[in-house]
Each structure stands twice: as structure tokens, then as C-alpha cells.
Scaffold this motif. Structure first.
Motif, PDB file in Angstrom:
ATOM      1  N   VAL A  50      35.100  66.568 -68.194  1.00 26.16           N
ATOM      2  CA  VAL A  50      35.777  67.824 -68.491  1.00 26.16           C
ATOM      3  C   VAL A  50      34.870  68.581 -69.456  1.00 26.16           C
ATOM      4  CG1 VAL A  50      37.776  68.894 -69.601  1.00 26.16           C
ATOM      5  CG2 VAL A  50      38.092  66.935 -68.059  1.00 26.16           C
ATOM      6  N   VAL A  76      38.552  72.933 -72.055  1.00 22.61           N
ATOM      7  CA  VAL A  76      40.005  72.861 -72.001  1.00 22.61           C
ATOM      8  C   VAL A  76      40.550  74.161 -72.556  1.00 22.61           C
ATOM      9  CG1 VAL A  76      42.096  71.644 -72.738  1.00 22.61           C
ATOM     10  CG2 VAL A  76      40.000  70.345 -72.309  1.00 22.61           C
ATOM     11  N   PHE A 124      41.890  73.391 -67.348  1.00 20.81           N
ATOM     12  CA  PHE A 124      40.650  72.793 -67.833  1.00 20.81           C
ATOM     13  C   PHE A 124      39.641  72.775 -66.698  1.00 20.81           C
ATOM     14  CE2 PHE A 124      43.475  69.281 -66.692  1.00 20.81           C
ATOM     15  CZ  PHE A 124      42.686  68.460 -65.899  1.00 20.81           C
ATOM     16  N   LEU A 168      36.772  70.841 -64.647  1.00 18.14           N
ATOM     17  CA  LEU A 168      36.277  69.530 -64.267  1.00 18.14           C
ATOM     18  C   LEU A 168      34.908  69.719 -63.626  1.00 18.14           C
ATOM     19  CD1 LEU A 168      37.522  66.605 -64.187  1.00 18.14           C
ATOM     20  CD2 LEU A 168      37.968  67.056 -61.775  1.00 18.14           C
ATOM     21  N   ILE A 209      41.495  63.627 -73.291  1.00 17.42           N
ATOM     22  CA  ILE A 209      40.220  64.186 -72.835  1.00 17.42           C
ATOM     23  C   ILE A 209      39.233  64.263 -73.996  1.00 17.42           C
ATOM     24  CG2 ILE A 209      39.086  66.288 -71.977  1.00 17.42           C
ATOM     25  CD1 ILE A 209      41.682  66.757 -70.287  1.00 17.42           C
TER      26      ILE A 209
END
Length: 146
Positions: free
Chosen positions: A83, A86, A91, A93, A134
Motif C-alpha cells: 500500500v 491511504v 487506499f 495498492l 497497513i
């Protein structure tokens, strides 16, 4: 920007005979199943959303892929996932496939994942538990957006 991304998650990909097209290389459509495998493994490991019945899940809002070099049946491929951003409700990826034969990047994918309430059927803010998990896994702090 791709050079600044750190990948902490890897998943070996088993190439199947039916992934290969008549030209002898992995068909571009097969990569999307590879991205899904990496994404599901990452979400299971980091967000633990497949351990029960979650109320909020990440869904794909946008996906873009760059196919950089061909992959052939028998190549040793690993999918890396991370990731990179955010936001408030979404978010980013990042994923890339590496051919371990020469450590080359053969494709790159960027997906915008929106957090979605299964109960209310609307987008919702990224749960604090997702953000913390995350950040811990990625070894980075993502600033809260207003």
C-alpha cells in the motif's frame, strides 16, 4: 515514483498451462488473476478481513496495469504487493510481478481500493484498524486527510 515504493509482501505465482496464449507467453488477462492472488494474500495477512464476516471490505474503484516484458511458461514469477497511500475512504495498492530468473519487473499494477460497507452498501472511511495494520506492515505513517 515507482522507485520509491518498498514492497514487504511477496507471493510466488504458479504459472498454469492455460495462462499461456498461442504465442507462447502468458496472456495479459492472466495477470489480473495474479494480481488478485497477491491482493487476497496481502489482505488476509495484513487486514485479516477473510477471518469471519467483515462489515467493511476494500473494493476496486480503479485498476491500471502496465505490461513491461513477456513471461513464458516455466518462468519463476513472484507477485509483490504494498500500500503506497491511504486516504480518507480509499487506499492505493501497488503490485508488480518479478521474474526471478533475472529479477526484472515484468508488469506493474496500481489499484485504487475504496472501503465499502456491505451492510449499508456505501463507501465509508478507511477503518482505523485497517490504517493501523497497513502502517505497521508497511513501516510508514500515512497522514490523515481532511
Amino acid at each position: 515514483m515507482e522507485e520509491d515504493i518498498k514492497y514487504h509482501h511477496q507471493l510466488p505465482i504458479q504459472l498454469r498451462f492455460n495462462d499461456v496464449d498461442r504465442y507462447g507467453h502468458v496472456n495479459n488477462n492472466a495477470y489480473f488473476s495474479f494480481y488478485d492472488l497477491g491482493k487476497v494474500d496481502y489482505f488476509n495477512l495484513v487486514l485479516k478481513i477473510y477471518n469471519g464476516t467483515p462489515d467493511v471490505v476494500p473494493v476496486i474503484a480503479n485498476i491500471n496495469a502496465d505490461f513491461i516484458a513477456p513471461v513464458f511458461y516455466g518462468d519463476d514469477i513472484v507477485m509483490e504487493t504494498c500500500v503506497s497511500h491511504v486516504g480518507r475512504k480509499s487506499f492505493t495498492l501497488e503490485q508488480r510481478a518479478i521474474n526471478r530468473k533475472d529479477n526484472s519487473v515484468v508488469c506493474h499494477c496500481r489499484s485504487i481500493m475504496v472501503c465499502f460497507s456491505l451492510k449499508d452498501q456505501i463507501s465509508v472511511e478507511v477503518p482505523d484498524s485497517f490504517r493501523r495494520a497497513i502502517e505497521e506492515f508497511e513501516h510508514t505513517k500515512f497522514p490523515l486527510e481532511k
